[in-house]
Write a protein that holds these residues in place. Structure first.
Motif, PDB file in Angstrom:
ATOM      1  N   CYS A   1       0.839  -1.199   0.000  1.00  0.00           N
ATOM      2  CA  CYS A   1       0.000   0.000   0.000  1.00  0.00           C
ATOM      3  C   CYS A   1       0.874   1.249   0.000  1.00  0.00           C
ATOM      4  N   MET A   2       0.502   2.225  -0.814  1.00  0.00           N
ATOM      5  CA  MET A   2       1.292   3.444  -0.977  1.00  0.00           C
ATOM      6  C   MET A   2       0.637   4.669  -0.331  1.00  0.00           C
ATOM      7  N   GLU A   3      -0.449   4.477   0.415  1.00  0.00           N
ATOM      8  CA  GLU A   3      -1.187   5.613   0.990  1.00  0.00           C
ATOM      9  C   GLU A   3      -0.309   6.521   1.844  1.00  0.00           C
ATOM     10  N   GLN A   4       0.593   5.932   2.624  1.00  0.00           N
ATOM     11  CA  GLN A   4       1.350   6.733   3.587  1.00  0.00           C
ATOM     12  C   GLN A   4       2.252   7.774   2.934  1.00  0.00           C
ATOM     13  N   TYR A   5       2.597   7.568   1.666  1.00  0.00           N
ATOM     14  CA  TYR A   5       3.451   8.550   0.998  1.00  0.00           C
ATOM     15  C   TYR A   5       2.776   9.915   0.901  1.00  0.00           C
ATOM     16  N   GLN A   6       1.463   9.921   1.031  1.00  0.00           N
ATOM     17  CA  GLN A   6       0.730  11.189   0.992  1.00  0.00           C
ATOM     18  C   GLN A   6       0.754  11.921   2.332  1.00  0.00           C
ATOM     19  N   ASN A   7       1.327  11.279   3.364  1.00  0.00           N
ATOM     20  CA  ASN A   7       1.385  11.890   4.696  1.00  0.00           C
ATOM     21  C   ASN A   7       2.779  12.346   5.099  1.00  0.00           C
TER      22      ASN A   7
ATOM     23  N   PHE B   1      11.069  12.157  12.742  1.00  0.00           N
ATOM     24  CA  PHE B   1       9.739  12.220  12.133  1.00  0.00           C
ATOM     25  C   PHE B   1       8.641  11.869  13.126  1.00  0.00           C
ATOM     26  N   GLU B   2       7.479  12.495  12.900  1.00  0.00           N
ATOM     27  CA  GLU B   2       6.297  12.286  13.734  1.00  0.00           C
ATOM     28  C   GLU B   2       5.542  11.073  13.176  1.00  0.00           C
ATOM     29  N   HIS B   3       5.121  10.180  14.061  1.00  0.00           N
ATOM     30  CA  HIS B   3       4.772   8.809  13.688  1.00  0.00           C
ATOM     31  C   HIS B   3       3.296   8.580  13.355  1.00  0.00           C
ATOM     32  N   SER B   4       2.400   9.511  13.657  1.00  0.00           N
ATOM     33  CA  SER B   4       0.971   9.194  13.571  1.00  0.00           C
ATOM     34  C   SER B   4       0.512   8.903  12.144  1.00  0.00           C
ATOM     35  N   GLY B   5       1.146   9.505  11.137  1.00  0.00           N
ATOM     36  CA  GLY B   5       0.710   9.285   9.759  1.00  0.00           C
ATOM     37  C   GLY B   5       1.661   8.473   8.913  1.00  0.00           C
TER      38      GLY B   5
ATOM     39  N   MET C   1       9.357   5.818   5.328  1.00  0.00           N
ATOM     40  CA  MET C   1      10.434   6.787   5.490  1.00  0.00           C
ATOM     41  C   MET C   1      11.745   6.255   4.910  1.00  0.00           C
ATOM     42  N   LEU C   2      11.950   4.952   5.004  1.00  0.00           N
ATOM     43  CA  LEU C   2      13.184   4.361   4.481  1.00  0.00           C
ATOM     44  C   LEU C   2      13.267   4.445   2.959  1.00  0.00           C
TER      45      LEU C   2
END
Length: 592
Positions: A146-152, A303-307, A313-314
């Motif tokens: 899933c690539m959703e997190q790249y938007q956060n 980095f802040e972890h909630s999103g 990040m890697l």
């Protein structure tokens, strides 16, 4: 795979596990941590929880129904996000994670400003890949992730609020925020054509910022406070003037923060401390992403972890490592339309502060000093062997290291408490992580065999192999949505949201029972991942009587970043020694 998000519709939906199966695993996973009497008590509460029409069944039915809502892509994602956003503690040490980056740039010949400029060009290349949807889909073997997190990652900020914070994600990429000498600056990175300024122009802007000599307000210190305290101060700040609101929006809408740090840490332990918490200036911990570029050119991320989780990040870090040496060159690719002689606008951000907020800043400085003093950091760079040697033993390198951590804990305490390892679940749409609790009957059998005089070498080796296989099996269960932590936490989350409507007036006893408490109170909290582009990574302990251990398995070495509260300092140092001793002892056993 046409673009970054082309596989999203093909990703499976993470199913809600069967309640009976989860409760059976819960009992199995908690059992090694409990006395016989405690095991009996936990079994009885599980039986009651599973009664037809009982609390468990009602919460399970609600979770399944909620998981099917159109707005929910993954039933655990909002649980995990809100788990972070509802935490009232300071983000510093308690929540945010750091990475110390490898770099192909020579820190002795490239200035702090040059390195910062190259970093920004590299990161904006990555932003363009996301915004243009040309970043290749992450894969786990042959499975898309899933690539959703790249938007956060970019233009995202955690907003402090009373009770539960909010995660704000914007789309503006025009500017970033620079912090130096306790001052905050807005730097427009994109020119009038929407192209990034030339590296030389960015360097000139950084040199201008670095030339300042007078200290500023140190406003970022407020982001270190416990969340309710910061929320109150932020509300007071916005009440003072409309200008303050505009200034806050500049910080919150920025693509990311860059700290031009005045320190020059060299030793790994000192670098770890500076990236985890710093010295109380030039940080804004609410931003999802902040880069720290030290005066000596060394670079890291907090980095802040909630999103965002570490695996995402890697990917950014790998891109930086692969490209940063190309971004500082005079011939770095630039737009034909760009005026390369232009220097981007630098504007200082200052806030209108009343006497109360000035006093709060002074108090925050004292609070931060005490907070940092309550944390200890140690780095163990184990160089006797690494994952290549462990593979020759015929076992999983990660399982081997985890077993060594349990053996070290046993040497320290004479027993094993709960231990935690994060496992990625991004093979599912909206996947984040689940928690692998690593202590098992098999691992305890191995640990007990080590000290048994009447146990043969072959029996000990067999016990070690069986324990590593159990670890791998549990990790697979978590990876494919069949773990224990996520499901039970989601049921507890639904009780908090709709318990009254379900006729459940009080928190079900299963969650306050000694079994659940023993399993979820992880004395050893661990995480590992790819070391590509990374020298070190770490975070704080998640419980006051525990250790935060982030490790990287390299070909011929294993690097551990370890933290604890200061009251645990002696145990932290003992734990470090026992980890090394356990790794050597287990390797000797497997070679025999």
């Amino acid at each position: 795979m046409d673009n970054t998000f082309s596989c999203q519709k093909e990703l499976p939906i993470m199913p809600v596990p069967e309640l009976n199966e989860t409760c059976g695993k819960f009992m199995e996973w908690a059992a090694p941590l409990l006395t016989e009497q405690e095991r009996g008590q936990t079994r009885a509460l599980i039986t009651r929880f599973l009664q037809p029409g009982g609390e468990g069944e009602r919460l399970q039915h609600d979770l399944i129904e909620w998981a099917q809502a159109p707005a929910i892509s993954n039933w655990f994602a909002p649980v995990w996000r809100d788990f972070y956003l509802a935490c009232p503690k300071s983000l510093v040490i308690h929540s945010n994670v750091f990475y110390y980056l490898k770099s192909k740039l020579d820190e002795k010949t490239n200035s702090q400003a040059t390195i910062a400029a190259a970093l920004i060009v590299s990161v904006y290349q990555f932003i363009a890949l996301i915004d243009n949807k040309t970043l290749k889909v992450d894969m786990q073997k042959d499975l898309p992730l899933c690539m959703e997190q790249y938007q956060n990652i970019f233009s995202a900020t955690r907003i402090p609020q009373q009770g539960t914070d909010a995660l704000k994600v914007g789309s503006s990429r025009k500017h970033i925020v620079i912090m130096h000498h306790q001052r905050i600056y807005q730097l427009n990175v994109l020119d009038e054509y929407g192209n990034i300024y030339a590296p030389s122009a960015l360097k000139a802007a950084f040199d201008e910022i670095l030339s300042g000599s007078e200290k500023g307000q140190n406003f970022g210190l407020l982001s270190t406070l416990p969340r309710d305290n910061w929320a109150k101060s932020r509300a007071d700040l916005l009440d003072i003037s409309a200008r303050n609101g505009e200034r806050m929006r500049i910080i919150e809408d920025a693509a990311f923060v860059v700290s031009l740090d005045e320190d020059c840490p060299e030793a790994l332990t000192e670098i770890s401390k500076q990236l985890l918490h710093g010295s109380g200036q030039d940080r804004f911990f609410d931003k999802s992403l902040q880069f720290i570029v030290f005066k000596n050119g060394k670079t890291g991320i907090n980095f802040e972890h909630s999103g965002v989780d570490g695996s995402v990040m890697l990917r950014l870090i790998a891109h930086i490592y692969d490209t940063i040496d190309q971004c500082c060159l005079p011939q770095a690719k630039v737009s034909a339309k760009r005026n390369q002689a232009a220097v981007p606008l630098v504007e200082e951000i200052e806030f209108d502060l009343n006497d109360d907020l000035k006093q709060t800043l002074c108090s925050a400085e004292d609070w931060f000093a005490l907070h940092v003093a309550n944390t200890q950091t140690r780095v163990l760079n184990f160089t006797q062997f690494g994952k290549n040697q462990i593979k020759q033993f015929g076992v999983s390198p990660d399982a081997f290291v985890q077993l060594a951590l349990q053996l070290a804990e046993y040497k320290l305490y004479g027993k094993c408490f709960s231990a935690y390892e994060a496992v990625m679940t991004r093979t599912f749409l909206g996947g984040r992580i689940d928690v692998l609790y690593t202590v098992s009957p098999e691992s305890m059998l191995f640990i007990e065999s080590i000290g048994a005089a009447n146990c043969s070498t072959e029996a000990k080796k067999s016990a070690l192999i069986q324990a590593t296989r159990k670890h791998v099996a549990r990790a697979k269960e978590c990876r494919f949505g069949q773990g224990v932590h996520a499901h039970l936490l989601a049921l507890k989350y639904r009780y908090t949201s709709v318990g009254d409507a379900l006729g459940i007036e009080n928190l079900p006893q299963i969650f306050s029972d000694v079994g659940y408490q023993a399993l979820t109170h992880s004395i050893v909290c661990t995480s590992t991942t790819s070391e590509y582009g990374v020298e070190l990574a770490g975070y704080g302990p998640i419980v006051d009587d525990g250790f935060g251990i982030r490790y990287f398995k390299q070909h011929d070495s294993i690097c551990f970043n370890m933290t604890s509260r200061t009251a645990m300092q002696d145990k932290l140092e003992q734990m470090q020694a026992y980890i090394e001793q356990s790794l050597l002892e287990m390797a000797e056993l497997m070679r025999s």
